[in-house]
Write an enzyme that holds these catalytic residues in place. Structure first.
Site: not given
Ligand code: NOJ
Length: 561
Positions: A211, A280
């Site tokens: 993440d 990500e």
């Molecule tokens: C990316 C995640 O995909 C998203 O859903 C989340 O709100 C943020 N990171 C914070 O963790």
């Protein structure tokens, strides 16, 4: 040398994203769970994907739908138990599906024991130093330490009350206040996340989605953020993609973040077979993104530049070429993604004529929508996506052709963005509505028969034709298109990892060949396009128009005759 499928599977895997809250509810409380996932493993195996990525299932107060983790080495009771999680991993493997979990290293929940310790221990303590606490600015310290803004709206800082009751320091939260950022200068942070990786790898997990992989390191001194453009979406100028010159940012994509991933890679490589990572990282600069994919770092990254691309042949070709060139230069395979739980569903994005790249629901709401066109483009897009070299992601429900639910009533919205942005941004709930599996009315088989709890977000009344049951066996359905494409992808040696050669085709039409003997043609916006000579049709996204030509918003897979 032929690739080793046991260790190199990730180079061309199709990975299905399970947003656990909305996938399938096994215990009838209106919230998806591990039992629900287990019951649908045959569906996923039959669909033809290679792996699943499951959004966070750890104990969480759910201030941000599970991205606020209070214990990284356990399972949220509403989702199930650790034993059920282990059973799911084993059963997925029996079905030939690999399992990726989601790790959240930028922040914890404010209910994580570390944060309680940090509050109790007070300023200057080692416990507080696991997070990013600073005194405020202004004579009474009642202004945030710097100008940084939270991704969800408002300042990225929250002030605490000290143990003696006095107004105290501020802590950093790039996301919601319930998600304090941890301090990656602290040895405990390094060792604890490494222990979490091992905990799940030891239980057979095949890898992690990381993440906000690009946000962990903050610039020393935490300087005010100038008004820097981020994310830096490229625009098309004179037939090429253009970005303003790259400049360092105080918290996105700092060079030092790569040290973390070099350490994580060593852990992943110490397992047999080696475990894998997908980043990500909303880094639109292909050269910057490729740095995460160097041989001693992460394996793959989501391709958000592709996800956000406008439906325009030239633009798509530039994004694809850039990706292949930059990621190929570091030896990494590309990945392709059209949707996830943070963006407006692509059927609804493609239903609009947009001249600017992007993916948020707020960019769509004022534009007229043609959902039939959106669906046609989505069908064409999936053959493009699965025909390109590398791996791909499928977000649950896209195989059913679900649109964004744009008319959720204000009082059911749960995404923190809605409150944090002062009700100016409706946030991401519209792509998170529980899946329709069967039947003609809500909950469409999402919860077991006889459940009294309603799904956690209301489903539209007109989804009867979009259930997995209704689409199964219907040759014109989105689901059967995905099944056919995924089956052919496995059977066709040219597909998966590798290279492509562009075909020079008329304006608005995109096409490429791949060896041996495969071609993909996408009529993005052109007039009826002729198919290249010497090929037979394997699969088309829609019926061909007159004289076997491809109408606009139609694509075809071909094989040399
Ligand atoms: C990316 C995640 O995909 C998203 O859903 C989340 O709100 C943020 N990171 C914070 O963790």
């Amino acid at each position: 040398m032929a690739p080793d499928r046991r260790t190199d599977w990730w180079r061309d895997a199709v990975i299905y994203q399970i947003y656990i809250r909305s996938f399938a509810d096994g215990d009838g409380d209106g919230l998806g769970d591990i039992a629900g996932i287990r019951s649908k493993l045959p569906y996923l195996a039959d669909l033809g994907v290679d792996a699943v990525w499951i959004n966070p299932w750890y104990p969480s107060p759910m201030a941000d739908a599970g991205y606020d983790v209070s214990d990284y080495r356990s399972v949220e009771p509403r989702f199930g138990t650790l034993e059920e999680a282990e059973a799911l991993i084993a059963e997925a493997h029996q079905h030939g599906l690999r399992v990726l979990l989601d790790i959240v290293p930028n922040h914890t929940s404010d209910r994580h024991p570390w944060f309680a310790d940090a509050l109790a221990a007070g300023p200057g303590s080692r416990a507080r130093d696991r997070y990013v606490f600073r005194p405020g600015r202004g004579p009474d310290g009642d202004e945030p330490p710097n100008s940084w803004q939270s991704v969800f709206g408002g300042p990225a800082w929250e002030r605490v009350t000290e143990p003696d009751g006095s107004p105290g320091e501020w802590y950093l939260h790039l996301f919601a206040p319930e998600q304090p950022d941890v301090n990656w200068e602290h040895a405990d942070v390094w060792s604890d996340f490494e222990e979490t990786l091992r905990f799940w790898f030891d239980r057979g997990v095949d890898g992690f989605r990381i993440d906000v992989a690009h946000s962990l390191i903050k610039q020393e001194g935490l300087p005010d953020a100038e008004d820097l453009e981020w994310p830096r979406r490229p625009v098309e100028v004179d037939g090429a993609l253009h970005r303003s010159p790259w400049q360092p940012h105080p918290f996105w994509d700092r060079d030092e973040v790569h040290e973390v991933y070099r350490a994580w890679r060593k852990i992943a490589d110490s397992y047999d077979p080696p475990r894998v990572f997908v980043a990500e990282a909303w880094v639109d600069e292909p050269e910057r993104l490729a740095r995460y994919l160097r041989a001693d770092e992460l394996h793959t990254a989501f391709n958000f530049t592709y996800l956000q691309a406008i439906w325009e042949a030239g633009y798509l070709r530039h994004v694809i070429s850039e990706t292949l060139a930059e990621q190929g230069a570091v030896g990494a395979p590309a990945t392709w993604v059209l949707s996830n739980h943070d963006v407006a569903r692509h059927v609804s994005r493609f239903a609009r004529e947009r001249s600017e790249p992007g993916s948020s629901v707020m960019q769509l709401l004022d534009l007229p929508a043609d959902l039939d066109l959106g669906r046609r483009r989505a069908r064409a897009a999936v053959l493009l996506t699965l025909g390109l070299p590398g791996g791909a992601y499928v977000y649950q429900g896209e195989e059913l052709g679900l649109p964004e639910v744009e008319d959720l009533p204000d009082d059911v919205l749960q995404d923190p963005t809605w409150e944090r942005a002062g009700h100016t941004d409706r946030g991401r709930d519209g792509c998170r509505v529980p899946l329709p599996w069967s039947g003609s009315a809500p909950p469409y088989g999402f919860s077991p028969e006889g459940s009294t709890a309603a799904p956690w977000l209301p489903q539209p009344g007109d989804w009867a034709g979009l259930t997995a049951e209704a689409e199964t066996g219907d040759p014109g359905s989105m689901l059967e298109l995905y099944r056919a494409a995924l089956r052919l992808r496995r059977e066709t040696p040219a597909l998966g990892d590798g290279e492509l050669t562009w075909l020079e085709l008329p304006e608005g039409v995109l096409g490429f060949t791949r060896d041996p003997g495969f071609a993909c043609v996408v009529n993005v916006t052109g007039t009826h396009a002729a198919l290249p000579e010497g090929y037979d049709i394997l699969l088309t996204s829609d019926d061909l128009g007159t004289e076997g030509r491809l109408p606009a918003a139609t694509s075809a897979w071909l094989k040399r005759n």
